[in-house]
Design a protein around this motif. Structure first.
Motif, short mmCIF file in Angstrom:
data_model
loop_
_atom_site.label_atom_id
_atom_site.label_comp_id
_atom_site.label_asym_id
_atom_site.label_seq_id
_atom_site.Cartn_x
_atom_site.Cartn_y
_atom_site.Cartn_z
N TRP A 52 2.93 -6.72 -14.21
CA TRP A 52 2.69 -5.67 -13.23
C TRP A 52 2.01 -6.22 -11.99
O TRP A 52 1.22 -7.16 -12.04
CB TRP A 52 1.81 -4.57 -13.82
N LEU A 53 2.30 -5.58 -10.87
CA LEU A 53 1.52 -5.76 -9.65
C LEU A 53 0.48 -4.65 -9.62
O LEU A 53 0.77 -3.51 -9.98
CB LEU A 53 2.40 -5.67 -8.41
N VAL A 54 -0.72 -4.97 -9.21
CA VAL A 54 -1.77 -3.96 -9.11
C VAL A 54 -2.29 -3.94 -7.68
O VAL A 54 -2.39 -4.97 -7.02
CB VAL A 54 -2.92 -4.22 -10.10
N LYS A 55 -2.61 -2.75 -7.23
CA LYS A 55 -3.19 -2.56 -5.90
C LYS A 55 -4.38 -1.63 -6.03
O LYS A 55 -4.26 -0.53 -6.60
CB LYS A 55 -2.15 -1.97 -4.94
N ILE A 56 -5.51 -2.07 -5.55
CA ILE A 56 -6.74 -1.27 -5.62
C ILE A 56 -7.19 -0.97 -4.19
O ILE A 56 -7.38 -1.89 -3.39
CB ILE A 56 -7.85 -2.01 -6.38
N THR A 57 -7.29 0.30 -3.88
CA THR A 57 -7.72 0.72 -2.55
C THR A 57 -8.90 1.68 -2.69
O THR A 57 -9.02 2.41 -3.67
CB THR A 57 -6.58 1.41 -1.78
N LEU A 58 -9.74 1.70 -1.67
CA LEU A 58 -10.89 2.60 -1.69
C LEU A 58 -10.47 4.02 -1.41
O LEU A 58 -11.14 4.96 -1.78
CB LEU A 58 -11.95 2.15 -0.69
N HIS A 59 -9.33 4.18 -0.73
CA HIS A 59 -8.79 5.52 -0.51
C HIS A 59 -7.28 5.41 -0.53
O HIS A 59 -6.68 4.72 0.29
CB HIS A 59 -9.26 6.09 0.83
N GLN A 60 -6.66 6.09 -1.50
CA GLN A 60 -5.23 5.96 -1.71
C GLN A 60 -4.45 6.36 -0.47
O GLN A 60 -4.66 7.41 0.11
CB GLN A 60 -4.80 6.83 -2.89
N GLY A 61 -3.52 5.48 -0.07
CA GLY A 61 -2.65 5.76 1.05
C GLY A 61 -3.16 5.31 2.39
O GLY A 61 -2.41 5.28 3.35
N LEU A 62 -4.46 4.94 2.49
CA LEU A 62 -5.03 4.56 3.79
C LEU A 62 -5.33 3.08 3.89
O LEU A 62 -5.73 2.61 4.95
CB LEU A 62 -6.30 5.37 4.06
N ASN A 63 -5.18 2.33 2.80
CA ASN A 63 -5.46 0.89 2.80
C ASN A 63 -6.86 0.56 3.29
O ASN A 63 -7.09 -0.44 3.97
CB ASN A 63 -4.43 0.12 3.65
N LEU A 120 -1.27 -7.82 -13.30
CA LEU A 120 -1.71 -7.39 -14.63
C LEU A 120 -0.69 -7.92 -15.64
O LEU A 120 0.49 -7.59 -15.57
CB LEU A 120 -1.80 -5.87 -14.70
N LEU A 121 -1.16 -8.74 -16.56
CA LEU A 121 -0.30 -9.39 -17.55
C LEU A 121 -0.59 -8.82 -18.93
O LEU A 121 -1.75 -8.74 -19.35
CB LEU A 121 -0.53 -10.91 -17.54
N ASP A 122 0.47 -8.45 -19.65
CA ASP A 122 0.34 -7.92 -21.01
C ASP A 122 0.37 -9.09 -21.99
O ASP A 122 1.44 -9.60 -22.34
CB ASP A 122 1.47 -6.94 -21.30
N LYS A 123 -0.80 -9.52 -22.43
CA LYS A 123 -0.88 -10.65 -23.34
C LYS A 123 -0.44 -10.30 -24.76
O LYS A 123 -0.11 -11.19 -25.55
CB LYS A 123 -2.31 -11.19 -23.38
N VAL A 124 -0.42 -9.02 -25.08
CA VAL A 124 -0.02 -8.61 -26.42
C VAL A 124 1.48 -8.81 -26.63
O VAL A 124 1.92 -9.16 -27.73
CB VAL A 124 -0.41 -7.14 -26.66
N ARG A 125 2.26 -8.64 -25.58
CA ARG A 125 3.72 -8.62 -25.73
C ARG A 125 4.40 -9.89 -25.23
O ARG A 125 5.56 -10.13 -25.57
CB ARG A 125 4.29 -7.42 -24.98
N GLU A 126 3.74 -10.68 -24.38
CA GLU A 126 4.39 -11.86 -23.81
C GLU A 126 4.76 -12.85 -24.91
O GLU A 126 3.89 -13.36 -25.62
CB GLU A 126 3.47 -12.53 -22.78
#
Length: 1093
Positions: A123-134, A142-148
């Protein structure tokens, strides 16, 4: 090296004062993040926890900033994205007094419910302090180590840093392979010289960002376990990590892992593939070829193929020097179709062989010391046949040293490379020349599906960059390391890997300063309008034939900027190659961005005079003469290779100074060159684009002048779209220009290419808006019953390689979306809390939930006490099985989830399984909907979930309905429109089942206890295998058959007998009551006489 828009986002964002970072916003899943670090998150079987900070010079300021934002209702938002999914999660607004960070705690099940080992997208993850305003945005993965798959195995004996450092002097090359779906998971192998022995592999889960995060393994013993004895000279030669297998080529043979999805032991197991007649000397020269595609949510028509080629001439007794295999890679077949031994000699050697699953073809690159050809053959039964799909493509004789052929990941762009680079965008039918490096041979290519980057590295160490589908390229630097390889991580950052250190493009210029792409010759400037010029590249008459190409423009210069050392910039719009005049064999048409500076009189004294031009008769040149009366006007040696520009006429490149007043020059456009004409001072100008005294011009990449914006709901740049039968998908994009002085041409800025146009129908509409942005709408519709996939390419053909996005490559699948499902809508909604408690009463106090008895089995046609189904409900192996007295009942009934379990706890039933209606989880099923007898006209309402919305199931869908426990006392009522009767009558004999219209479908039940129904959509109207199950428990039923009938018959028989007896007594005038009274009186009389006596 270019800097993408993501690189600004992935950095920790901050505010700067006087060049010093005062505070910055950062996030991490493990403690405080490093400044300028990349967010690498890992999903385990536990909850995902993320902390976001405002890191400042002291903790108090951090707390104050968090309080300020939180009191304003602002907290970070997390967005998780892959090619088919987008999820948004919000951080907790509540702050505890001792915290200096925001915290989010996400259960794994809220991100994915799957835990099986499989190829799964990172997965790609994006964290913003206010959604939509950057506002304060940061990105990562984000890597799923359980399934890889590869992470579930031990690759060998783990090595320490000291043990690895001992290998450095013996490493002569590196081989890297990465997981097709999670590019941050990669393997790095050491190729060793003859003085050392072994197979040593490095594994990363974070994209080789830090050398110390790499785990190193010694696989030597695993390799030797497949050989009869230990041999010397063992080394990695090549390796490929497919979706489910690891293919490892060593100097002692080819080794293949088992299916990585099914770990049967702790250590990875390898098996050796045998190739008759091939020995160590052949394996050392072997190569592996692989068409890199991610098979997350894999379809039945998707599979991995790997090819091995040996650099040797095959003999008549050998099948081939090229072999391929389809997973699980147990059988390796010759690449060439079966031909006779006499015919083998006419085939050139196979340089490369690739399977193209988009077109179901095999593509060959042949070379026989004289010619290079490409051949495309049709696959039959997953094997190449002798039937060509296209005619042979013959490369020109200048393509002398073909090295290989490779598909850009997840696309239909096919590159053939060597001393030249060729691009095919139609499955190998035709190729177009992208670059000609003459004697400098491209040895390796590196690709990034996310940014569409394609990097070429030549044997001289020069590094070139293009974008997938672009027909131009740029030189971006040089690598001076003797042993290295390059690698793109999942976010598109390029890394340089060496045996003892790693270097990233985010932290340094790994290829040095951006090189000047100019070449050592003079340019002659010719104006064709006030805003456009032509630059002619000068070829000296004594230039050797072998080096003429170094004096010419080529594809690399398209779209670049020509800078004058004095002043001025022009944008190259077109490359022209021509044969005349022989002094100018190439030229470019360029648009002026910044006007070029002219020479001044104090720089060139000749400008203070008039200029006479006379054509020379002996050679194709012109004599330029100054006014003899102007004493100070004279030609100087520094005027050589300067350009005389005369508005309205041909320009002249000065090539020789005859004396102070005369010079020879070459006309750029002889057809409009003046002859015997004198131009007064001020009517002619001089420009300096020479190189005699040091080159006065340069060529560099232009900045990105295009921004590509997606207007549809595509989650990523390379989304996967599913097109079911009769359905369609729409993609919308906008190209926003940022020309900065360049004029906008009213021609489409996007080029659309379909990998396999036979699979789907694609329609394109494009238009310009008032802001000169180009909008494109693409409609994709199903047009056949054939399943498959194809890639769709949207290319900004005029974009710079500096752009982060120039190409969108969505994958279109003519198939069923793996998220599509069908659901039964109950007639009454029961809240989840009531299902947990087992009580939900209607207005009359009737409980609508039935908790099934332990080890329950529904009745059969033979009665309640004789169940014949194999399905248990509410299974518990530790408890007795009711209704198990009869022999036939004992023969049936099989545990599924509880097989081999001794208690219900060992069945490991999850909450989802307990509430599932699927018969596969009947062991776990505890509670079902309860109805009063009789059930009449129960509406079977069905809806389909697809493309994030619910759709009622109706025409043209038809369904079949069955009872999984073979119960019979139920019936369906429906209406069949006239237009559906014909297809219904056609399908029922084929399916051997009744076919129903799902609209207004009603169910009536005349039996008791549990009924378990399965509703299936018939094939032919959808690619999806849509099945839904639901249960109904019928309670408060009259006595079941035959007890009720027997009681009724007995009562009728008794009543009839009484009536008949009364009739007979009346008929014969018999009065039983009178006779009874007389008998009583006689009895009394007898008793009294006895007493008297």
């Amino acid at each position: 090296m270019k800097k993408s828009i993501l690189q600004d986002n992935i950095r920790v964002y901050g505010e700067h004062y006087g060049g010093v970072t005062k505070k910055h916003f950062a996030c991490s899943s493990q403690g405080l993040p490093k400044i300028n670090g990349i967010i690498k998150l890992y999903l385990s079987s536990k909850n995902l926890q993320i902390q976001c900070f405002f890191q400042t010079e002291n903790e108090l300021v951090s707390k104050e900033m968090l309080s300020t934002f939180t009191s304003g209702g602002l907290a970070p938002t997390l967005e998780i994205i892959n090619s088919t999914y987008r999820g948004i999660f919000h951080f907790n607004l509540t702050l505890f007094s001792d915290r200096i960070f925001w915290l989010i705690d996400i259960p794994r099940g809220n991100i994915t419910s799957n835990t099986d080992i499989a190829a799964v997208e990172e997965w790609l993850v994006k964290i913003t302090l206010h959604q939509g305003l950057n506002i304060y945005a940061t990105e990562g993965t984000l890597l799923d180590k359980v399934r890889e798959p590869i992470l579930q195995w031990n690759l060998g004996d783990e090595m320490s840093s000291q043990e690895i450092s001992m290998l450095y002097p013996h490493v002569i090359d590196l081989k890297m392979t990465k997981c097709p779906c999670a590019n941050d998971v990669a393997l790095l192998g050491f190729i060793l010289n003859a003085t050392y022995n072994g197979v040593y592999i490095g594994l990363t889960t974070s994209g080789f960002w830090r050398y110390n995060d790499t785990l190193w393994y010694n696989m030597t013993n695993i390799i030797y376990s497949n050989l009869r004895k230990e041999y010397t000279g063992l080394s990695v030669i090549d390796m490929v990590l497919t979706n489910h297998f690891l293919v490892l080529l060593t100097s002692l043979g080819l080794f293949i892992s088992g299916d990585l999805r099914y770990p049967s032991a702790k250590d990875i197991q390898l098996s050796r593939a045998d190739f008759c007649g091939f020995e160590k000397v052949d394996y050392v020269k072997g190569k592996l070829w692989y068409n890199n595609r991610c098979f997350a949510n894999r379809e039945h028509f998707e599979a991995d193929y790997v090819t091995i080629t040996f650099d040797r001439n095959q003999t008549l007794s050998e099948a081939s020097s090229c072999f391929y295999s389809k997973e699980p890679f147990l059988e390796w077949l010759p690449c060439l179709p079966h031909v006779s031994n006499d015919a083998k000699s006419i085939f050139p050697s196979e340089t490369t062989f690739l399977i193209d699953q988009e077109h179901d073809t095999g593509i060959y690159l042949f070379y026989n010391q004289k010619t290079t050809t490409a051949s495309v053959n049709i696959l039959k039964n997953n094997q190449p046949s002798a039937t060509p799909k296209f005619p042979l493509f013959h490369f020109p004789s200048s393509f002398l040293y073909p090295v290989g052929m490779v598909f850009h990941p997840r696309s239909h762009f096919l590159y053939a490379y060597g001393n030249q680079v060729w691009l095919s965008m139609d499955g190998g039918n035709t190729f177009k020349l992208i670059a000609d490096f003459q004697d400098d041979i491209i040895k390796r290519t590196y690709h990034c599906f996310y940014t569409s980057d394609v990097t070429f590295v030549s044997q001289s160490g020069k590094v070139y960059l293009t974008k997938a589908g672009l027909e131009t390229y740029s030189e971006i630097g040089i690598v001076t390391d003797k042993v290295f390889t390059l690698y793109y991580d999942h976010l598109g950052f390029i890394h340089k890997l060496t045996p003892d250190y790693f270097e990233s493009s985010e932290n340094s210029r790994i290829f040095g300063q951006a090189p000047d792409m100019g070449f050592e010759t003079a340019l002659a400037l010719q104006y064709i309008s006030p805003d456009e010029v032509i630059f002619f590249a000068y070829v000296p008459p004594n230039e050797p034939l072998k080096t003429i190409h170094t004096k010419k423009f080529n594809n690399m210069h398209f779209g670049k900027l020509i800078h004058s050392r004095k002043t001025g910039t022009a944008y190259v719009r077109k490359i022209l190659l021509h044969e005349t005049p022989k002094e100018f064999l190439s030229s470019v048409i360029a648009e002026i961005i910044q006007p070029f500076g002219v020479e001044e009189e104090n720089e060139s004294f000749c400008l203070s005079s008039s200029l006479s031009i006379v054509e020379e008769t002996k050679n194709p040149s012109y004599k330029l003469s100054l006014d003899l009366q102007t004493v100070n006007a004279l030609f100087q040696a520094t005027d050589i290779e300067k350009t005389v520009v005369i508005p309205g006429y041909s320009s002249f490149l000065i090539t020789q100074i005859l004396d102070d007043k005369n010079a020879l020059a070459i006309a750029t456009m002889p057809a409009i060159a003046p002859n015997n004409v004198t131009f007064l001072k001020g009517n002619w100008f001089l420009y300096n684009f020479g190189q005699k005294n040091g080159r006065t011009w340069n060529i560099y990449s232009k900045p990105c002048y295009h921004l590509l914006q997606q207007l549809d709901d595509s989650p990523t740049l390379n989304a996967v779209k599913y097109i079911d039968l009769g359905s369609s998908q729409t993609l919308q994009v906008k190209v926003i220009p940022n020309k900065k002085g360049l004029k906008t041409l009213q021609i489409p800025t996007l080029k659309v290419l379909v990998g396999n146009p036979e699979l789907l129908e694609v329609k394109v509409e494009g238009s310009f808006d008032d802001a000169d942005s180009y909008l494109m709408k693409i409609s994709v519709t199903s047009k056949s019953f054939r399943q498959g996939f194809t890639s769709l390419a949207l290319i900004i053909w005029g974009a710079s390689t500096e752009c982060f996005v120039t190409t969108l490559v969505p994958t279109l699948k003519s198939s069923c979306n793996y998220l599509t499902s069908m659901h039964h809508v109950p007639s009454q909604h029961i809240p989840y809390e009531d299902w947990i408690s087992g009580v939900h009463e209607d207005s009359q106090g009737f409980n609508l939930i039935k908790t099934l008895p332990v080890n329950y089995r529904p009745p059969s046609i033979m009665g309640i006490a004789i169940p014949l189904t194999d399905n248990f409900y509410h299974a518990d192996p530790s408890k007795p099985i009711p209704r198990n007295l009869f022999h036939r009942s004992k023969e049936t009934g099989k545990y599924k989830q509880c097989a081999n379990a001794s208690t219900r706890e060992e069945c490991n039933c999850t909450e989802e399984q307990k509430f599932s209606h699927a018969v596969a989880f009947s062991d776990c099923k505890e509670k079902v909907p309860r109805f009063k007898f009789p059930v009449t006209q129960y509406p079977i309402s069905l809806e389909m979930f697809s493309d994030n919305k619910f759709i009622p199931v109706k025409s043209p869908y038809l369904v079949t309905v069955t009872e999984v426990n073979m119960r019979k006392n139920w019936q369906l009522k429906h209406t069949t429109p006239e237009n559906m009767k014909k297809i219904k009558n056609y399908l029922e004999p084929i399916l051997r089942a009744s076919v129903y219209n799902p609209s207004d479908l009603n169910l009536s039940i005349k039996g008791s206890e549990l009924f378990h129904f399965r509703v299936s959509i018939i094939p032919g109207v959808t690619f999806c295998n849509l099945v839904e199950e639901f249960q109904i428990y019928v309670d408060e039923v009259p006595l079941p058959f035959p007890a009720h009938t027997l009681i009724a018959v007995a009562a009728a028989f008794v009543l009839g007998g009484l009536i008949f007896t009364a009739f007979m007594l009346q008929l014969y005038n018999i009065h039983p009551w009178r006779a009874f009274q007389r008998w009583i009186r006689r009895k009394k009389s007898t008793v009294s006489n006895t007493l008297v006596t």
